[in-house]
Design a protein around this motif. Structure first.
Motif, mmCIF file in Angstrom:
data_model
loop_
_atom_site.group_PDB
_atom_site.id
_atom_site.type_symbol
_atom_site.label_atom_id
_atom_site.label_comp_id
_atom_site.label_asym_id
_atom_site.label_seq_id
_atom_site.Cartn_x
_atom_site.Cartn_y
_atom_site.Cartn_z
ATOM 1 N N HIS A 429 0.801 -1.233 0.000
ATOM 2 C CA HIS A 429 0.000 0.000 0.000
ATOM 3 C C HIS A 429 0.831 1.280 0.000
ATOM 4 O O HIS A 429 0.402 2.288 -0.584
ATOM 5 N N TRP A 430 1.968 1.283 0.663
ATOM 6 C CA TRP A 430 2.814 2.483 0.714
ATOM 7 C C TRP A 430 4.246 2.003 0.888
ATOM 8 O O TRP A 430 4.827 2.089 1.963
ATOM 9 N N PRO A 431 4.823 1.451 -0.187
ATOM 10 C CA PRO A 431 6.119 0.750 -0.072
ATOM 11 C C PRO A 431 7.267 1.671 0.313
ATOM 12 O O PRO A 431 7.485 2.716 -0.296
ATOM 13 N N VAL A 432 7.976 1.281 1.357
ATOM 14 C CA VAL A 432 9.196 1.946 1.802
ATOM 15 C C VAL A 432 10.354 0.987 1.546
ATOM 16 O O VAL A 432 10.264 -0.189 1.890
ATOM 17 N N PRO A 433 11.434 1.462 0.940
ATOM 18 C CA PRO A 433 12.544 0.549 0.577
ATOM 19 C C PRO A 433 13.429 0.177 1.773
ATOM 20 O O PRO A 433 14.627 0.491 1.814
ATOM 21 N N TYR A 434 12.829 -0.506 2.750
ATOM 22 C CA TYR A 434 13.601 -0.947 3.904
ATOM 23 C C TYR A 434 14.669 -1.953 3.472
ATOM 24 O O TYR A 434 14.422 -2.830 2.638
ATOM 25 N N ASN A 435 15.841 -1.830 4.065
ATOM 26 C CA ASN A 435 16.936 -2.758 3.772
ATOM 27 C C ASN A 435 16.842 -3.927 4.760
ATOM 28 O O ASN A 435 17.493 -3.938 5.801
ATOM 29 N N VAL A 436 16.024 -4.902 4.408
ATOM 30 C CA VAL A 436 15.760 -6.023 5.306
ATOM 31 C C VAL A 436 17.037 -6.810 5.596
ATOM 32 O O VAL A 436 17.295 -7.223 6.729
ATOM 33 N N GLY A 437 17.836 -7.021 4.563
ATOM 34 C CA GLY A 437 19.070 -7.774 4.748
ATOM 35 C C GLY A 437 20.006 -7.124 5.746
ATOM 36 O O GLY A 437 20.599 -7.802 6.596
ATOM 37 N N ARG A 438 20.124 -5.805 5.674
ATOM 38 C CA ARG A 438 21.011 -5.098 6.593
ATOM 39 C C ARG A 438 20.484 -5.171 8.031
ATOM 40 O O ARG A 438 21.255 -5.375 8.971
ATOM 41 N N VAL A 439 19.180 -5.010 8.183
ATOM 42 C CA VAL A 439 18.580 -5.077 9.508
ATOM 43 C C VAL A 439 18.817 -6.449 10.141
ATOM 44 O O VAL A 439 19.224 -6.563 11.304
ATOM 45 N N LEU A 440 18.567 -7.500 9.370
ATOM 46 C CA LEU A 440 18.783 -8.857 9.888
ATOM 47 C C LEU A 440 20.259 -9.119 10.160
ATOM 48 O O LEU A 440 20.603 -9.841 11.103
ATOM 49 N N MET A 441 21.128 -8.512 9.362
ATOM 50 C CA MET A 441 22.562 -8.677 9.587
ATOM 51 C C MET A 441 22.963 -8.061 10.920
ATOM 52 O O MET A 441 23.732 -8.667 11.686
ATOM 53 N N TYR A 442 22.447 -6.874 11.226
ATOM 54 C CA TYR A 442 22.763 -6.241 12.504
ATOM 55 C C TYR A 442 22.278 -7.112 13.666
ATOM 56 O O TYR A 442 22.997 -7.301 14.661
ATOM 57 N N MET A 443 21.070 -7.630 13.552
ATOM 58 C CA MET A 443 20.503 -8.406 14.648
ATOM 59 C C MET A 443 21.254 -9.725 14.824
ATOM 60 O O MET A 443 21.639 -10.089 15.947
ATOM 61 N N ALA A 444 21.470 -10.421 13.733
ATOM 62 C CA ALA A 444 22.172 -11.705 13.820
ATOM 63 C C ALA A 444 23.620 -11.516 14.268
ATOM 64 O O ALA A 444 24.149 -12.310 15.057
ATOM 65 N N GLY A 445 24.268 -10.464 13.772
ATOM 66 C CA GLY A 445 25.657 -10.214 14.134
ATOM 67 C C GLY A 445 25.819 -9.943 15.621
ATOM 68 O O GLY A 445 26.737 -10.462 16.269
ATOM 69 N N ALA A 446 24.920 -9.124 16.180
ATOM 70 C CA ALA A 446 25.001 -8.811 17.599
ATOM 71 C C ALA A 446 24.758 -10.057 18.456
ATOM 72 O O ALA A 446 25.473 -10.304 19.432
ATOM 73 N N VAL A 447 23.752 -10.834 18.081
ATOM 74 C CA VAL A 447 23.456 -12.053 18.833
ATOM 75 C C VAL A 447 24.633 -13.029 18.755
ATOM 76 O O VAL A 447 25.005 -13.655 19.754
ATOM 77 N N ALA A 448 25.237 -13.142 17.575
ATOM 78 C CA ALA A 448 26.365 -14.055 17.400
ATOM 79 C C ALA A 448 27.563 -13.627 18.253
ATOM 80 O O ALA A 448 28.243 -14.472 18.855
ATOM 81 N N LEU A 449 27.832 -12.327 18.310
ATOM 82 C CA LEU A 449 28.944 -11.847 19.136
ATOM 83 C C LEU A 449 28.710 -12.146 20.605
ATOM 84 O O LEU A 449 29.612 -12.602 21.317
ATOM 85 N N TRP A 450 27.503 -11.893 21.066
ATOM 86 C CA TRP A 450 27.194 -12.188 22.473
ATOM 87 C C TRP A 450 27.276 -13.682 22.752
ATOM 88 O O TRP A 450 27.911 -14.106 23.728
ATOM 89 N N TRP A 451 26.665 -14.494 21.887
ATOM 90 C CA TRP A 451 26.660 -15.949 22.095
ATOM 91 C C TRP A 451 28.083 -16.497 22.082
ATOM 92 O O TRP A 451 28.435 -17.360 22.885
ATOM 93 N N GLY A 452 28.911 -15.983 21.168
ATOM 94 C CA GLY A 452 30.289 -16.453 21.091
ATOM 95 C C GLY A 452 31.060 -16.165 22.361
ATOM 96 O O GLY A 452 31.814 -17.015 22.857
ATOM 97 N N CYS A 453 30.878 -14.968 22.902
ATOM 98 C CA CYS A 453 31.555 -14.625 24.159
ATOM 99 C C CYS A 453 31.087 -15.514 25.301
ATOM 100 O O CYS A 453 31.879 -15.900 26.175
ATOM 101 N N GLU A 454 29.809 -15.864 25.312
ATOM 102 C CA GLU A 454 29.285 -16.727 26.362
ATOM 103 C C GLU A 454 29.880 -18.130 26.287
ATOM 104 O O GLU A 454 30.141 -18.770 27.306
#
Length: 489
Positions: A429-454
């Motif tokens: 209905h009102w398309p915004v060009p969100y960068n889904v890949g980048r958003v998921l990369m930030y989330m997965a990257g942060a979780v991976a860094l924390w999990w790795g340290c644990e």
């Protein structure tokens, strides 16, 4: 000044009120959860009543903040009369509600299972009525870009709450227990009042806030009766969405009382409520961002480049939230001392789940611009109802199996689903060009860094150095990726 810089500046100013002030308020958590004040069972009572207050606040404010922003930005509508109409709608609802609470406080307390807390119900009811009435003048300050006035009033509200809480719980209570009472303590302190002092502090702070906002109150003539019906029609789906959304955000506080075994429900609810607060860095940023973003989105909606701007804002928003996630999770051994009683620490395992859930909630708020600027507010109701259904079903299915961890997982599932569905619907209905890949990369990257340290299970300076390095690496990557977008208008 670029649009992004303007929004960032407004977010920073409002942050002085919502982040700094609420963080100061959060600092009461160590007081409430200390061994000398409230055990988990007592904190469970506080958590339960505050859970209900969140739902009631949605009804009393009746979506009039967003509705006021929308009508104040429409051509041909007098902003002052739109403000007057919004204010008087909320004032009428709040006065009726407060009268009902005053008459029925004892039956309500009995119905909730906390019959000894009728005075708490009464204080909370009056506080909610006052908060709803003052919400519209506060929205008017935001609409007029009077950010510093907004900051001052919010800071005073929080400051009074802290002062009253400290007086009764950090001064009167310990002296009374130690047998070191005096004339002042004997005159004002009653040890049987217990958790009631928490709600008394809220009430006094709300009264002060109302008095400070009296100059902003509109006169009875500053309204347009013709706006009442269309404003109510516009707001009704937002109220439904707000209630359903509050099921997602606060429903667990109420549900856990009834889904957990009766003998442990108050204790587990207190543990859950206290540890939930450790997600404060993300939740406070989301609130500050929303204060600035909502009027910003409406004002920029007709700009030809607005959609690209909104997409870049979403990237930066997620990057900041995941940085906050890493700050808390990498150094949780330090943050847990905000809850000084080890009896609460068993609930720390919910913290990463709740923080990720709140990141998805923030993404959903970002995406909500598409249905607000196109006047499709019914979409908000549908999405929130779906989320509420997921929350209820998730709690019913998971809590008997996983305890309060089930509520945490239900919250994450709900917000992730809502953000995904809102994105898919909005693109039609009102398309915004969100960068889904980048958003998921930030989330997965942060979780991976924390999990790795644990997983490394290091200790001492080596552990702290590695965790600090992980945080710096994440921030450096985000800065390199996002820096070019900060230069764009």
């Amino acid at each position: 000044m670029s649009a992004l810089r303007k929004l960032a500046g407004q977010t920073a100013i409002y942050g002085l009120s919502s982040i700094v002030a609420r963080f100061l308020n959060f600092l009461l958590t160590p007081l409430y959860t200390s061994k000398a004040v409230f055990a988990p069972d007592d904190f469970g009572v506080i958590t339960y009543f505050l859970g209900w207050s969140a739902f009631l606040n949605i009804v009393l404010s009746f979506g009039m903040e967003t509705t006021f922003f929308r009508y104040a930005s429409k051509e041909g509508i007098d902003q002052k009369r739109a403000y007057g109409a919004a204010f008087h709608i909320v004032a009428f609802i709040s006065l009726v509600f407060t009268a009902v609470i005053a008459l029925c406080a004892s039956p309500i307390a009995d119905w909730s299972g906390y019959g000894a807390f009728a005075s708490t119900v009464l204080m909370l009811g009056i506080t909610l009525g006052l908060d709803a009435i003052t919400a519209i003048p506060m929205a008017r300050l935001r609409q007029e870009n009077r950010a510093w006035r907004f900051v001052f009033i919010n800071m005073m509200n929080v400051g009074v709450n802290i002062a009253v809480s400290l007086f009764f719980l950090a001064y009167c209570m310990p002296k009374y227990k130690a047998g070191d009472s005096n004339a002042l303590i004997d005159a004002v302190y009653d040890p049987s009042f217990g958790v009631g002092y928490v709600f008394l502090a809220y009430l006094v702070a709300s009264i002060v806030k109302m008095l400070l906002l009296l100059p902003q109150w509109p006169s009875i003539t500053m309204r347009d009766p013709r706006l009442v019906r269309p404003m109510l029609v516009f707001a009704a789906p937002l109220v439904l969405a707000g209630l359903a959304g509050m099921v997602n955000e606060m429903g667990s506080r109420v549900l856990l009382k009834y889904l957990l075994p009766a003998e442990t429900a108050d204790h587990d609810l207190g543990v859950f409520g206290a540890c939930y607060k450790l997600a404060v860095l993300i939740t406070l940023f989301i609130q500050a961002f929303r204060f600035a973003a909502e009027p910003f989105f409406f004002s920029r909606a007709h700009d030809p480049r607005s959609k690209e701007t909104f997409a870049r804002i979403n990237n930066l928003f997620v990057a900041f939230c995941m940085s906050a996630f890493l700050v808390v999770m990498l150094f949780l051994d330090a943050f847990k001392w905000f809850i000084p009683n080890p009896a609460y620490w068993e609930g720390l395992r919910i913290v990463p789940i709740i923080m990720l859930a709140n990141v998805f909630l923030g993404i959903y708020y970002n995406q909500s611009v598409w249905y607000k600027v196109t006047d499709r507010t019914r979409v908000a109701g549908k999405l929130a109802l779906l989320g509420a259904a997921l929350t209820l079903l998730g709690n019913i299915a998971l809590v008997p199996w996983l305890g309060y961890m089930g509520s945490a997982w239900a919250t994450l599932i709900c917000y992730a689903a809502m953000s995904a569905l809102s994105y898919a619907w909005g693109q039609k209905h009102w398309p915004v060009p969100y960068n889904v890949g980048r958003v998921l990369m930030y989330m997965a990257g942060a979780v991976a860094l924390w999990w790795g340290c644990e997983q490394l299970e290091l200790t001492g300076p080596t552990n702290l150095s590695l965790r600090a390095l992980a945080l710096l690496v994440f921030i450096a990557v985000v800065w390199k990726v996002e820096r070019p977008s900060l230069r764009l208008n």
